[in-house]
Design an enzyme around this catalytic site. Structure first.
Site, PDB file in Angstrom:
ATOM      1  N   ASP A 265       4.595   0.302   7.450  1.00  0.00           N
ATOM      2  CA  ASP A 265       3.320   0.979   7.663  1.00  0.00           C
ATOM      3  C   ASP A 265       2.405   0.586   6.500  1.00  0.00           C
ATOM      4  O   ASP A 265       2.831  -0.036   5.519  1.00  0.00           O
ATOM      5  CB  ASP A 265       3.495   2.498   7.766  1.00  0.00           C
ATOM      6  CG  ASP A 265       2.317   3.147   8.507  1.00  0.00           C
ATOM      7  OD1 ASP A 265       1.290   2.468   8.707  1.00  0.00           O
ATOM      8  OD2 ASP A 265       2.416   4.319   8.879  1.00  0.00           O
TER       9      ASP A 265
HETATM   10  C1  BGC Z   1      -0.828   4.603  10.114  1.00  0.00           C
HETATM   11  C2  BGC Z   1      -0.293   3.731  11.224  1.00  0.00           C
HETATM   12  C3  BGC Z   1      -1.302   2.679  11.593  1.00  0.00           C
HETATM   13  C4  BGC Z   1      -1.630   1.878  10.343  1.00  0.00           C
HETATM   14  C5  BGC Z   1      -2.602   0.732  10.587  1.00  0.00           C
HETATM   15  C6  BGC Z   1      -1.355   3.788   8.946  1.00  0.00           C
HETATM   16  O1  BGC Z   1      -2.008   4.572   8.025  1.00  0.00           O
HETATM   17  O2  BGC Z   1       0.193   5.474   9.681  1.00  0.00           O
HETATM   18  O3  BGC Z   1       0.070   4.522  12.322  1.00  0.00           O
HETATM   19  O4  BGC Z   1      -0.799   1.871  12.614  1.00  0.00           O
HETATM   20  O5  BGC Z   1      -2.209   2.743   9.381  1.00  0.00           O
HETATM   21  O6  BGC Z   1      -3.857   1.186  10.847  1.00  0.00           O
END
Ligand code: BGC
Length: 709
Positions: A265
């Protein structure tokens, strides 16, 4: 050979891998962000100059021409012409935004969700994106957690079904054959168990809970062919998800044989330092890589340290090759080597096509849940000559979109007022008053609202949450609406007119004070761009509501957690809070219709069954009302005696069907013992134990005995 599209995929991967330098390989594991990130939690790391051999970009820009020019550099200027994989968070639509995932599950119509996801995939693809970071299949049982809006709710089976439906919509039957986008199952795993519903926090998950609650949706998604997964932010009982070798390698790659890759993530590799398992970025990179995270989302840790770690003998070349092969495999499956560029079509053909709006509207319609309808105040009689339409949500556009609304534009959103005007405008006067804001304490608009109510036959009060109150890093200590909204409802109740409450929100709400003030309550969630007409159609009776809750509404915030798959109390009638009832205000599966459904006797095909046989249970359902309606039948299994205790009841199957007035439709659940009666122990081993089982449907229970195992 890797350029030969007729060569077998594994040979193409091996051939290309054999030609790559170490530096080129490491670049494939590197993902950076390009463009302006609207997610306030993830700022400050955008690229301006993209290296042509980078593995992946988060493309935060809606211009496919720009995307193609970046891709052209990768194809023409990188030594081997490896296409970049462009990713983005298309969560519930790109531009034609449809209801939030929590609402989608309330439709109990996975086929429609697949259609919506396929529509989103098309818009995503035409924006220049090959890969969406969705579906989020974290089982979520704490409505204080803002990300509950992104999940399909509290029940593992429901989350599995809708997760698979979404993957199929994005990827088609087989990604290689489809014009779809790659899916990403997230957040692997257990992020929904964030302590107290606060975001980014540790999760304390027993091995048993992991296997029976949090992993099943991921196993189903992997079986459905999901190309990628994203590791979670959460620390799982001391081992953060992004450094969790057990999950990422033992379970995912070895046990489930997933051949795609895992992306971290945003920043979750570097965060291993804050989580206390790595002393610095380099060690964090080592831990994540060793655990089985193949792609580094924005941290640049792999780019900075993998080579060094290899030189120091801490990582093997084989492990790097395996990681790169996984990324390349997804690029080949997507056909990116053959079709690296996005076709440029006019914006009017790209987005918001009439058929696509219809899908969004139908999903909105089917996901709305009629929670209460005392005295049949709904549907609103055609004799009604004036409606007071009150509340901060009435003319709002932005907030109906919900969190993660892609590249949606607020101006595309049909307001509730527009929907009501279309529906009732010919026959009734609409008197509008905003009444108050979403929060704060300004009650200066109350007098106007009360006057509007006094002049009207029926009051439609539209309350709810702002879109920023749910989603990432948007947890709330109470799930009640702010006092000002409750106070407005109280004043309007005193006017004495029939009061219809319409709620738009991203989580279950505490309705203890609001519910008694309203004669009817319609939960419309955050429906996206096309919610006004479906909502108004339900109020007028043109549409018969068919949504049922995929999440429980607790009586008060302090009743959390309360969900459908709970285990029994040692004293089944005791142990609840003294000051509130033991049940949720509106339980999982609740939802009213304008039709009346009478359930006949449930009948089992046999009362004894061997482990290799099947047993069938059927229930006839008659529509005794005067309008056609859709009923969802929920089939639960209870296993009263087991070596590891089971939840009191577990949803195993559901089916939604239309029934005409006077018609009887038979619903059937075919029970396959290994699939429906077995369960996992804390190591993931499936156990099937002989004994009595109960099948529950509505308020009936029938039993049979399983033998031979
Ligand atoms: C979130 C994810 C997301 C990623 C990219 C993160 O902060 O937890 O779910 O896909 O950002 O935007």
């Amino acid at each position: 050979m890797y350029q030969d599209q007729n060569a077998p995929l594994d040979l193409r991967v091996a051939d290309l891998l054999g030609k790559m330098t170490l530096e080129e390989k490491i670049q494939q594991l590197n993902q950076q962000a390009f463009g302006l990130n609207l997610n306030a939690n993830n700022q400050g790391q955008t690229l301006h100059d993209v290296a042509p051999d980078i593995g992946s970009l988060i493309f935060l820009n809606d211009d496919p021409v720009e995307r193609n020019s970046i891709q052209r550099r990768a194809m023409e200027e990188s030594r081997l012409g490896i296409p970049i994989l462009f990713g983005f968070d298309t969560i519930h639509g790109m531009r034609t935004v449809y209801p939030i995932p929590l609402a989608q599950a309330c439709s109990w119509n996975p086929a429609l969700v697949t259609q919506a996801a396929a529509m989103a995939a098309r818009e995503t693809k035409l924006t220049g994106i090959d890969w969406t970071f969705s579906p989020m299949i974290d089982v979520a049982r704490d409505p204080r957690w803002g990300r509950i809006a992104e999940s399909y709710g509290e029940d593992p089976y429901t989350v599995s079904v809708f997760g698979v439906a979404t993957v199929q919509g994005y990827q088609g039957v087989e990604l290689t054959e489809s014009s779809g986008v790659a899916a990403c199952l997230k957040h692997f795993a257990g992020y929904g168990a964030s302590e107290g519903g606060r975001d980014y926090r540790a999760t304390d998950i027993s091995a048993q809970a992991l296997w029976e609650t949090y992993l099943p949706p991921f196993e189903s998604g992997v079986k459905a062919g999901a190309a990628t997964l994203m590791s979670g932010f959460n620390d799982i009982s001391g081992v953060p998800a992004s450094a969790n070798r057990y999950l990422l390698t033992e379970v995912l790659k070895k046990c489930w044989a997933h051949a795609g890759f895992v992306v971290s993530d945003w920043n979750s590799i570097e965060q291993l330092v804050a989580q206390g398992v790595a002393k610095d970025r380099k060690e964090a990179g080592l831990k994540a890589f060793e655990a089985g995270v193949e792609m580094d989302m924005v941290d640049r840790i792999y780019a900075d340290h993998l080579q060094e770690l290899l030189d120091e003998g801490k990582l093997s070349m084989d492990s790097i090759n395996d990681a790169v092969a996984r990324v390349l495999r997804v690029k080949f499956r997507l056909g990116l080597f053959e079709r690296p560029y996005t076709p440029i079509v006019p914006v009017s053909e790209r987005y918001l096509r009439p058929d696509d709006r219809r899908i969004a509207a139908q999903l909105a319609e089917e996901s709305m849940v009629l929670l209460k309808n005392d005295g049949g105040v709904l549907p609103i009689s055609p004799a009604v000559k004036s409606l007071a339409v009150i509340g901060p949500m009435v003319k709002d556009q932005e907030n109906l979109l919900g969190c993660w609304s892609g590249n949606a534009k607020a101006e595309d959103v049909e307001t509730l007022f527009d929907g009501l005007t279309r529906e009732f405008g010919g026959g009734a006067d609409l008197i509008y008053a905003r009444g108050c804001d979403f929060d704060g304490d300004d009650d200066s608009g109350f007098a106007e609202a009360v006057a509007a109510a006094a002049h009207a036959d029926v009051v439609v009060l539209c309350l709810g949450e702002k879109k920023s109150w749910s989603g990432e890093n948007a947890s709330r200590s109470t799930i009640a609406l702010p006092g000002i909204q409750e106070k407005l409802a109280g004043c309007l109740r005193q006017v004495g007119k029939p009061l219809v409450l319409v709620l738009s929100n991203g989580r279950p709400l505490e309705l203890r004070r609001l519910a008694p003030l309203a004669d009817a309550i319609l939960e419309i969630w955050q429906p996206g761009i096309a919610g006004g007409t479906p909502m108004a159609g339900i109020l007028s009776g043109r549409v018969n509501p068919s949504g049922r809750l995929a999440i429980s509404f607790p009586v008060v915030t302090g009743q959390i957690p309360i969900y459908v798959g709970m285990r029994s109390s040692a004293r089944p009638n005791d142990g609840n809070y003294q000051d509130i009832p033991g049940e949720p205000l509106y339980p999982f599966g609740h939802g009213l219709s304008y039709a009346f459904f009478h359930y006949g006797r449930a009948i089992l095909s046999q009362d004894k069954v061997g482990m290799d046989e099947k047993v069938t249970v059927q229930v006839p359902v008659t529509n005794t009302g005067s309008v056609e309606g859709q009923e969802t039948v929920f089939w639960y299994i209870s296993d009263p005696v087991c070596s590891i205790s089971r939840p009191m009841k577990e949803l195993k199957y559901f089916e939604k069907k239309s029934i005409k007035p006077g018609e009887t439709v038979v619903f059937t659940f075919e029970i396959a013992p290994l699939r429906d009666l077995s369960y996992c122990d804390s190591t993931g081993k499936r156990l099937l134990e002989a004994g009595d089982f109960h099948v529950r449907v509505k308020d009936q229970q029938v039993s049979f005995e399983l033998s031979g195992c």
